[in-house]
Design a protein around this motif. Structure first.
Motif, PDB file in Angstrom:
ATOM      1  N   UNK A 158       0.804  -1.239   0.000  1.00 35.77           N
ATOM      2  CA  UNK A 158       0.000   0.000   0.000  1.00 35.77           C
ATOM      3  C   UNK A 158       0.831   1.282   0.000  1.00 35.77           C
ATOM      4  N   UNK A 159       1.920   1.389   0.798  1.00 41.64           N
ATOM      5  CA  UNK A 159       2.709   2.636   0.713  1.00 41.64           C
ATOM      6  C   UNK A 159       3.288   2.875  -0.678  1.00 41.64           C
ATOM      7  N   UNK A 160       3.759   1.793  -1.334  1.00 39.47           N
ATOM      8  CA  UNK A 160       4.309   1.953  -2.678  1.00 39.47           C
ATOM      9  C   UNK A 160       3.228   2.395  -3.655  1.00 39.47           C
ATOM     10  N   UNK A 161       2.014   1.875  -3.491  1.00 42.62           N
ATOM     11  CA  UNK A 161       0.915   2.285  -4.369  1.00 42.62           C
ATOM     12  C   UNK A 161       0.600   3.773  -4.202  1.00 42.62           C
ATOM     13  N   UNK A 162       0.687   4.266  -2.964  1.00 40.48           N
ATOM     14  CA  UNK A 162       0.422   5.692  -2.726  1.00 40.48           C
ATOM     15  C   UNK A 162       1.512   6.545  -3.361  1.00 40.48           C
ATOM     16  N   UNK A 163       2.776   6.185  -3.107  1.00 41.78           N
ATOM     17  CA  UNK A 163       3.890   6.970  -3.629  1.00 41.78           C
ATOM     18  C   UNK A 163       3.908   6.952  -5.152  1.00 41.78           C
ATOM     19  N   UNK A 164       3.552   5.806  -5.747  1.00 41.10           N
ATOM     20  CA  UNK A 164       3.592   5.659  -7.198  1.00 41.10           C
ATOM     21  C   UNK A 164       2.347   6.210  -7.891  1.00 41.10           C
ATOM     22  N   UNK A 165       1.452   6.851  -7.156  1.00 40.18           N
ATOM     23  CA  UNK A 165       0.289   7.457  -7.786  1.00 40.18           C
ATOM     24  C   UNK A 165       0.738   8.712  -8.542  1.00 40.18           C
ATOM     25  N   UNK A 167       8.627  10.601 -10.931  1.00 41.66           N
ATOM     26  CA  UNK A 167       7.684  11.094 -11.933  1.00 41.66           C
ATOM     27  C   UNK A 167       7.911  10.403 -13.282  1.00 41.66           C
ATOM     28  N   UNK A 168       9.177  10.272 -13.689  1.00 43.75           N
ATOM     29  CA  UNK A 168       9.471   9.591 -14.951  1.00 43.75           C
ATOM     30  C   UNK A 168       9.021   8.136 -14.900  1.00 43.75           C
ATOM     31  N   UNK A 169       9.197   7.491 -13.747  1.00 44.61           N
ATOM     32  CA  UNK A 169       8.790   6.092 -13.577  1.00 44.61           C
ATOM     33  C   UNK A 169       7.278   5.947 -13.673  1.00 44.61           C
ATOM     34  N   UNK A 170       6.548   6.846 -13.041  1.00 43.96           N
ATOM     35  CA  UNK A 170       5.091   6.771 -13.054  1.00 43.96           C
ATOM     36  C   UNK A 170       4.547   7.034 -14.460  1.00 43.96           C
ATOM     37  N   UNK A 171       5.156   7.971 -15.174  1.00 42.21           N
ATOM     38  CA  UNK A 171       4.639   8.346 -16.483  1.00 42.21           C
ATOM     39  C   UNK A 171       5.046   7.356 -17.567  1.00 42.21           C
ATOM     40  N   UNK A 196      -0.576  -0.873 -10.002  1.00 44.14           N
ATOM     41  CA  UNK A 196      -1.797  -0.164 -10.416  1.00 44.14           C
ATOM     42  C   UNK A 196      -1.485   1.084 -11.215  1.00 44.14           C
ATOM     43  N   UNK A 197      -0.618   0.942 -12.237  1.00 42.52           N
ATOM     44  CA  UNK A 197      -0.297   2.088 -13.080  1.00 42.52           C
ATOM     45  C   UNK A 197      -1.540   2.498 -13.861  1.00 42.52           C
ATOM     46  N   UNK A 198      -1.908   3.788 -13.853  1.00 40.77           N
ATOM     47  CA  UNK A 198      -3.134   4.218 -14.544  1.00 40.77           C
ATOM     48  C   UNK A 198      -2.978   4.143 -16.052  1.00 40.77           C
ATOM     49  N   UNK A 199      -4.094   4.317 -16.737  1.00 40.15           N
ATOM     50  CA  UNK A 199      -4.100   4.254 -18.193  1.00 40.15           C
ATOM     51  C   UNK A 199      -3.303   5.410 -18.785  1.00 40.15           C
ATOM     52  N   UNK A 200      -2.916   5.251 -20.036  1.00 43.28           N
ATOM     53  CA  UNK A 200      -2.095   6.256 -20.712  1.00 43.28           C
ATOM     54  C   UNK A 200      -2.773   7.633 -20.737  1.00 43.28           C
ATOM     55  N   UNK A 201      -4.070   7.754 -21.020  1.00 37.95           N
ATOM     56  CA  UNK A 201      -4.678   9.098 -20.991  1.00 37.95           C
ATOM     57  C   UNK A 201      -4.513   9.801 -19.651  1.00 37.95           C
ATOM     58  N   UNK A 202      -4.618   9.064 -18.552  1.00 40.81           N
ATOM     59  CA  UNK A 202      -4.444   9.674 -17.231  1.00 40.81           C
ATOM     60  C   UNK A 202      -3.019  10.178 -17.067  1.00 40.81           C
ATOM     61  N   UNK A 203      -2.058   9.380 -17.512  1.00 43.53           N
ATOM     62  CA  UNK A 203      -0.661   9.799 -17.395  1.00 43.53           C
ATOM     63  C   UNK A 203      -0.367  10.992 -18.293  1.00 43.53           C
TER      64      UNK A 203
END
Length: 277
Positions: free
Chosen positions: A126-133, A178-182, A190-197
């Motif tokens: 869960x902490x990683x999911x929050x940070x990686x949002x 930021x580069x990792x998330x995008x 739980x990486x979001x869809x491309x439009x969200x990124x």
């Protein structure tokens, strides 16, 4: 906006130590990555490891070396424009190259199975999911710029070497996040869809543009440096940030693999099914 430039009194020995330590750390990081690539190829010669990713990591460490060593580091101590160029290298350009090198994937390939499972569990915690949002990554990377330059925080770091290095660490880690998330090729929870990124990237572009324009106009900025240096730093942030974010967008588009719809999968399955005679 103030028009005095803080003085930095660095002796020869202290200056040498200041440059030597980051140089050794970067050399150790590059050597460690190369060692892991060799181990990955030894474990699975057929799969191997991408030379392009290896080149990306070495490029990232080289960019950090340019930012943290003379002459750029000396220029950054003496001129706000040098600080901003250093910020761009540490916080935007080097992180993109490092993230595209997929260091987590390389580590997972070379760790023992038990350690790899532990690392995977941490990445999905869960902490990683929050940070990686994306919103958190956006706040840490772009939102912190307003706090840094529109409050006395930047000036406070100038006279304290520990705070100065903490600022570098923040630039690097938030930029990598930021580069990792995008557009990072490494696995993400739980990486979001491309439009969200893409929306998050657009917000980052807007934030950089607004902050740099306010800085150029002298609105709200609290930086103890001559006005021409502040305007020059704002231009570096504006144009340098645009180029870095375009590169990040290109990386996202390049690494994007759209998922086929359910109808496409059914059609493919029908085409592969044996035909009754």
């Amino acid at each position: 906006m103030h028009h005095d430039t803080p003085a930095h009194a660095d002796g020869t020995e202290s200056g040498l130590a200041e440059w030597l330590l980051p140089g050794l750390v970067l050399l150790a990081a590059a050597a460690g990555y190369l060692l892991l690539t060799r181990r990955a190829r030894h474990r699975n010669a057929a799969l191997g490891w991408s030379r392009r990713r290896t080149a990306g990591f070495l490029t990232g460490t080289a960019l950090l070396g340019v930012a943290l060593l003379p002459p750029v580091a000396v220029f950054a101590h003496e001129d706000f424009r040098g600080h901003m160029a250093q910020h761009m290298l540490i916080g935007m350009y080097a992180p993109l190259a490092l993230v595209l090198a997929a260091p987590v994937t390389l580590l997972l390939r070379t760790l023992p199975a038990a350690r790899a499972r532990q690392l995977t569990a941490v990445l999905h915690s869960p902490p990683a999911r929050v940070v990686a949002h994306p919103a958190v990554a956006l706040l840490l990377s772009s939102g912190s710029l307003a706090v840094l330059y529109f409050t006395p925080l930047y000036n406070a770091t100038l006279g304290h070497p520990a705070a100065h290095w903490l600022l570098h660490a923040h630039f690097l880690l938030s930029g990598c996040l930021f580069a990792y998330v995008i557009a990072g090729p490494d696995p993400a929870p739980a990486r979001p869809a491309v439009p969200v990124r893409l929306v998050c990237l657009g917000v980052a572009v807007t934030a950089h543009a607004v902050i740099s324009q306010l800085m150029y106009g002298g609105f709200w900025v609290d930086v103890h440096a001559p006005a021409d240096q502040v305007r020059g730093g704002a231009e570096i942030m504006y144009y340098g940030g645009d180029i870095a974010e375009l590169l990040l967008a290109a990386a996202l588009v390049t690494t994007w693999r759209p998922e086929r719809g359910r109808g496409d999968r059914r059609g493919a399955a029908a085409r592969q099914a044996p035909v009754a005679v």
